[in-house]
Design a protein around this motif. Structure first.
Motif, PDB file in Angstrom:
ATOM      1  N   VAL A  61       0.835  -1.202   0.000  1.00  0.00           N
ATOM      2  CA  VAL A  61       0.000   0.000   0.000  1.00  0.00           C
ATOM      3  C   VAL A  61       0.870   1.252   0.000  1.00  0.00           C
ATOM      4  O   VAL A  61       0.663   2.170  -0.804  1.00  0.00           O
ATOM      5  N   VAL A  62       1.884   1.258   0.880  1.00  0.00           N
ATOM      6  CA  VAL A  62       2.730   2.455   0.955  1.00  0.00           C
ATOM      7  C   VAL A  62       3.496   2.657  -0.352  1.00  0.00           C
ATOM      8  O   VAL A  62       3.514   3.761  -0.916  1.00  0.00           O
ATOM      9  N   SER A  63       4.118   1.578  -0.868  1.00  0.00           N
ATOM     10  CA  SER A  63       4.885   1.713  -2.115  1.00  0.00           C
ATOM     11  C   SER A  63       3.976   2.117  -3.264  1.00  0.00           C
ATOM     12  O   SER A  63       4.331   2.977  -4.096  1.00  0.00           O
ATOM     13  N   ILE A 109       8.731  -1.727   4.359  1.00  0.00           N
ATOM     14  CA  ILE A 109       7.588  -0.826   4.184  1.00  0.00           C
ATOM     15  C   ILE A 109       7.573  -0.278   2.752  1.00  0.00           C
ATOM     16  O   ILE A 109       6.534  -0.179   2.118  1.00  0.00           O
ATOM     17  N   VAL A 110       8.767   0.079   2.271  1.00  0.00           N
ATOM     18  CA  VAL A 110       8.846   0.622   0.921  1.00  0.00           C
ATOM     19  C   VAL A 110       9.776  -0.236   0.082  1.00  0.00           C
ATOM     20  O   VAL A 110      10.916  -0.488   0.471  1.00  0.00           O
ATOM     21  N   ARG A 111       9.297  -0.718  -1.036  1.00  0.00           N
ATOM     22  CA  ARG A 111      10.101  -1.471  -2.008  1.00  0.00           C
ATOM     23  C   ARG A 111       9.339  -1.410  -3.335  1.00  0.00           C
ATOM     24  O   ARG A 111       8.307  -0.746  -3.425  1.00  0.00           O
ATOM     25  N   SER A 112       9.845  -2.115  -4.331  1.00  0.00           N
ATOM     26  CA  SER A 112       9.119  -2.116  -5.601  1.00  0.00           C
ATOM     27  C   SER A 112       7.782  -2.817  -5.434  1.00  0.00           C
ATOM     28  O   SER A 112       7.745  -3.967  -4.990  1.00  0.00           O
ATOM     29  N   SER A 151       7.234   1.547 -10.681  1.00  0.00           N
ATOM     30  CA  SER A 151       7.184   0.487  -9.671  1.00  0.00           C
ATOM     31  C   SER A 151       8.446  -0.362  -9.715  1.00  0.00           C
ATOM     32  O   SER A 151       9.005  -0.734  -8.677  1.00  0.00           O
ATOM     33  N   ASN A 152       8.904  -0.673 -10.935  1.00  0.00           N
ATOM     34  CA  ASN A 152      10.103  -1.499 -11.057  1.00  0.00           C
ATOM     35  C   ASN A 152      11.330  -0.790 -10.506  1.00  0.00           C
ATOM     36  O   ASN A 152      12.218  -1.408  -9.936  1.00  0.00           O
TER      37      ASN A 152
END
Lengths: 239, 171
Positions: A21-23, A107-110, A90-91
């Motif tokens: 959701v965060v990403s 929490i944050v990634r692709s 996204s990638n």
């Protein structure tokens, strides 16, 4: 990464992964910002931002034109543009920003390094293809396409839909997920024995980041290309 | 991560929904802010360019036509000038000839008149002289002879005498 804890939360009886959701929101915000600032002051003689947008639009339209008949490209242009932009960012997102909580949950990634995201986009493509087929050919001709070249082809046709759906979603997931995992592995290596391994690993990390950035662009391109191919298959009557 | 999907406590289908909603929202925002205006601008530009090409073609044709007209007009005026010069030349020639002919005719007439006048003068002078001589001889004869003579007989006599004189003079 398999043993890592995953941060989830419940909302409306559905389980959400915080990382996704965060990403996803970050990518969303980035795209809105880019598109918003690039589309100010539109003019007949394009300035920098407008040039960029027009180039991107031409690019995605070009991908679509590769397989979809020219008359119908206009209907899918916006979809292809959004899809490409979203997948591309996204990638690339996880290559530069990865944030984890204290417990180790990312929490944050692709967003695309999670199969649920890629399969969602893949499913969307399949649904767009179905809608496009019905819109263009009508229900009868659209569904009789599954009985061609002969009636017993039906199981294979239906199976093909599933394989298309899975391969389309899992291809991009595999590439991005493995890329990020290797980044993590290299980073672990770098951190393992202090300054000595750091010196060795950082160039490797940078090289791999560059290569992954390239792969991310390629995968976004491939995803949109294959999507347009699947759609174009539904737009014509099979002989 | 796939393991979470398969074995994990809860399959997070919520994400799927989240991505679909996000994507649709994104599509809508892009359409409002960028796609609509930018593609419209691109279309406008394409139209403008094709219009420009058309009008450039048009004005090129107009220019070519104009050049042709000018050239035709130039050629026309040149030939007109030629005609005018030729006309003037022939006119001049004709006038010259007329003048010369008239002058020649005048000269001829004047010459003839002069000759006629001269002849007339000569005749007049001759007849005057003849009359004077006749009168004079009558006067002389009447004075000498003192006698009345018939004028006509006497005149015939004097005429024959003068003719004899002229013949004597010629020889």
């Amino acid at each position: 990464m398999n043993g890592d804890p995953v941060s989830t939360f419940q909302f409306l009886g559905l389980t959400f992964s915080t990382a996704n959701v965060v990403s996803g929101l970050i990518v969303f915000a980035l795209i809105v910002a880019v598109v918003f600032f690039c589309s100010r002051k539109l003019a007949m003689k394009p300035s920098k931002g407008q040039n960029f947008l027009e180039w991107l639009i031409d690019f995605t339209n070009g991908i679509l034109k590769g397989s979809i008949p020219a008359d119908d490209v206009g209907k899918f242009g916006l979809w292809g543009f959004t899809l490409f932009f979203f997948l591309f960012l996204s990638n690339e997102l996880g290559l530069f920003i990865q944030v984890a909580t204290r417990g180790g949950a990312t929490i944050v990634r692709s967003p695309t390094s999670d199969p649920i995201a890629t399969l969602t986009f893949s499913l969307m493509t399949m649904m767009v293809a179905q809608f496009a087929g019905v819109w263009k050919l009508g229900y009868k001709r659209h569904f009789t396409n599954y009985l061609k070249p002969f009636v017993f082809w039906l199981p294979i046709s239906i199976f093909e839909e599933f394989t298309n759906f899975l391969t389309l979603g899992l291809r991009i997931f595999g590439v991005i997920f493995s890329g990020e995992m290797l980044l993590g592995v290299i980073w672990d290596l770098a951190a393992s024995h202090g300054i000595a391994t750091m010196v060795v690993a950082v160039p490797i990390e940078m090289a791999w980041q560059g290569f992954s950035a390239f792969l991310g662009a390629i995968q976004a391109f491939v995803f949109v290309t294959l999507s347009s191919v699947y759609i174009s298959q539904k737009l014509e009557v099979e002989e | 991560m796939l393991s979470h999907l398969v074995i994990g406590q809860a399959l997070y289908f919520g994400d799927s929904l989240f991505y679909i909603v996000t994507f649709l929202l994104l599509m809508w925002i892009i359409k409002i802010f960028a796609w609509g205006p930018v593609t419209k601008m691109m279309q406008d530009r394409a139209d403008k360019i094709s219009n420009d090409i058309d009008s450039a073609e048009q004005s090129r044709n107009d220019a070519a036509d104009l050049v042709q007209q000018r050239q035709a007009a130039l050629a026309n005026s040149r030939s007109e000038a030629q005609t005018i010069v030729n006309d003037a030349k022939t006119n001049g020639q004709q006038q010259r000839e007329q003048i010369v002919t008239a002058a020649q005719a005048d000269v001829q007439t004047m010459k003839q008149n002069a000759q006629k006048d001269i002849e007339q003068e000569r005749q007049d002078a001759l007849s005057n002289a003849r009359n004077d001589v006749a009168d004079l001889s009558i006067e002389i004869a009447s004075k000498i002879i003192q006698r009345e003579l018939k004028g006509d007989d006497q005149k015939a006599l004097i005429d024959s005498y003068i003719e004899g004189l002229g013949k004597q003079h010629e020889s």
